[in-house]
Scaffold this active site. Structure first.
Site, PDB file in Angstrom:
ATOM      1  N   ASP A   1       0.856  -1.182   0.000  1.00  0.00           N
ATOM      2  CA  ASP A   1       0.000   0.000   0.000  1.00  0.00           C
ATOM      3  C   ASP A   1       0.894   1.234   0.000  1.00  0.00           C
ATOM      4  OD1 ASP A   1      -2.073  -1.728   0.117  1.00  0.00           O
ATOM      5  OD2 ASP A   1      -2.677  -1.261   2.170  1.00  0.00           O
TER       6      ASP A   1
ATOM      7  N   ASP B   1     -15.227  -3.100  -1.475  1.00  0.00           N
ATOM      8  CA  ASP B   1     -14.912  -2.794  -0.083  1.00  0.00           C
ATOM      9  C   ASP B   1     -16.220  -2.539   0.650  1.00  0.00           C
ATOM     10  OD1 ASP B   1     -12.213  -2.851  -0.857  1.00  0.00           O
ATOM     11  OD2 ASP B   1     -12.298  -0.739  -1.442  1.00  0.00           O
TER      12      ASP B   1
END
EC number: 5.3.1.16
Length: 446
Positions: free
Chosen positions: A212, A333
């Protein structure tokens, strides 16, 4: 796969689209191979129009991957890697090579070896344990090549092919791709199980280590909060090399700044990762238009992940899937089952399963499912929601959010036995913190 195996002037690669020059060269080399009897299934030349329709169709079949061999940039051979259908769980560890051929005018150059090595590397990177192929008995040079690369003959079919009224024999070969790969016979584990529980299926799950990116560094967030980030490395390229060296077959990269901004914001860091990765890379975060998607695919990204745009612009997802088949992944998500967007900052009223079905209809290659409340918390995956989504859709589902121990991976492994749509899992903080070693994680999921 991109780049592929190579020696000067000789290259091999997986292709997912063909321009007119490539298509013409491919059709010509196939017809030449058919005329010479050199390994393609047809016995008479088919001509450009038939072969063009054939190869354009192959590019649209998710279970078939087209690999080509090039001499000085021109296609002179090809082969297909055939993956088992998702309904064939018992054969999920096997892939097959078919239509392997090099044009007569390019033989003797070593291109056959270059092409086959690229296919082997591709199948291994996808997690397959065994690679199968078959060949006419008369193809002596091909048989010698297969044996030299570790393929073992296991059987012969005396009625393999009919050519000009003559019945030809054929041989069957197999190559083991993964160390410690195993077979299950009569429900019992073989001696190579190394202590793994008997309820594990032979179908491996892919582990995607997460990279990330925030402000050019490798970080991990807690519950998706940008203000709650831990920096693990300021060298994304080095982190990519480390995960490749650890044995992972994919890298999962997210541009966190891009996810909030709606456009790519860590481009240089992503390019460093691509330049240092020896395995496929999937990228998400800030991809909102076709130009951005195409730019990253051309830059070496293997798959792009579309998240917020899947909710707000489903037609874009559908068009991207049409233009780039097999290279578009939907990122779903959810916060307590409801889809979140804009870097998890907004929560919609749409159920994750409803969006999953829409993405399936759009043609995505896979779905990544993350329960935000668990992400970065090391408290385990939301197995119930993940399995429910996997049973609802017919495309592979990748689990994400909350892995904190080997027990979490073993639990997913058990759930995947009953929900075969689960293809893999993304792991971040637990790998960086050392709570899970790469070797142990790969062992549990293999």
């Amino acid at each position: 796969m991109s780049g592929g195996s190579s020696t000067p002037g000789l290259t091999a690669e997986r292709v997912q689209e063909l321009n007119e020059d490539d298509l013409q060269a491919l059709c010509e080399c196939v017809d030449a191979s058919i005329l010479e009897g050199g390994g393609f299934a047809w016995v008479r030349p088919q001509g450009r129009s038939v072969l063009e329709r054939y190869f354009r169709g192959i590019l649209l079949v998710p279970e078939r991957l087209l690999f080509v061999a090039r001499q000085d940039g021109i296609i002179v051979g090809s082969a297909q890697l055939v993956r088992p259908s998702r309904s064939s769980e018992a054969q999920a560890m096997n892939a097959s090579v078919t239509q392997f051929h090099i044009a007569p005018y390019a033989r003797g150059t070593g291109l056959g070896r270059v092409l086959l090595e690229e296919i082997i590397n591709g199948a291994r990177a996808m997690g397959y344990q065994f690679l199968n192929l078959d060949v006419r008995e008369s193809q002596n040079r091909a048989i010698a090549l297969f044996r030299s690369l570790g393929f073992e003959k296991w059987g012969t079919n005396p009625y393999y092919a009919l050519d000009d009224g003559q019945m030809l024999r054929g041989h069957y070969f197999v190559k083991r791709l993964q160390e410690n790969s195993r077979l299950l016979q009569n429900g019992a584990s073989s001696a190579t199980d190394h202590g793994k529980s008997a309820d594990m299926t032979a179908r491996p799950l892919t582990l995607y280590p997460a990279i990330d990116l925030k402000d050019g560094a490798c970080v991990r967030l807690r519950r998706g909060e940008m203000d709650d980030a831990t920096v693990y490395s300021d060298d994304p390229g080095a982190q990519a090399r480390a995960w490749c060296a650890a044995g992972f077959h994919w890298l999962h990269v997210v541009d966190l700044n891009g996810a909030f901004a709606g456009r790519s914001a860590n481009s240089e860091a992503v390019k460093q990762i691509v330049a240092n990765a020896k395995v496929p890379v999937q990228l998400g975060g800030g991809l909102r238009d076709l130009a951005g998607i195409e730019n990253w695919l051309e830059a070496g990204i293997s798959r792009v992940i579309l998240g917020s745009v899947a909710v707000k612009n489903p037609e874009l997802v559908k068009e991207a899937c049409r233009l780039f088949p097999g290279r578009i992944v939907a990122g779903i998500d959810a916060r307590m089952g409801l889809v979140a967007t804009e870097g998890w900052a907004e929560v919609s009223d749409m159920q994750a399963t409803d969006l999953g079905l829409r993405m399936q209809d759009a043609g995505v290659a896979a779905i990544i499912f993350t329960e935000i409340t668990r992400d970065g918390m090391l408290q385990g995956l939301d197995l119930e929601q993940t399995a429910n989504l996997a049973r609802t859709v017919s495309v592979p589902v990748i689990a994400s959010g909350g892995v904190g121990s080997l027990d979490d991976l073993a639990a997913l492994r058990r759930v995947a036995a009953d929900a075969p749509g689960i293809e893999g899992v993304i792991v971040g903080r637990a790998l960086y913190d050392g709570r899970i070693s790469p070797a142990d994680a790969l062992r549990v999921l293999s």
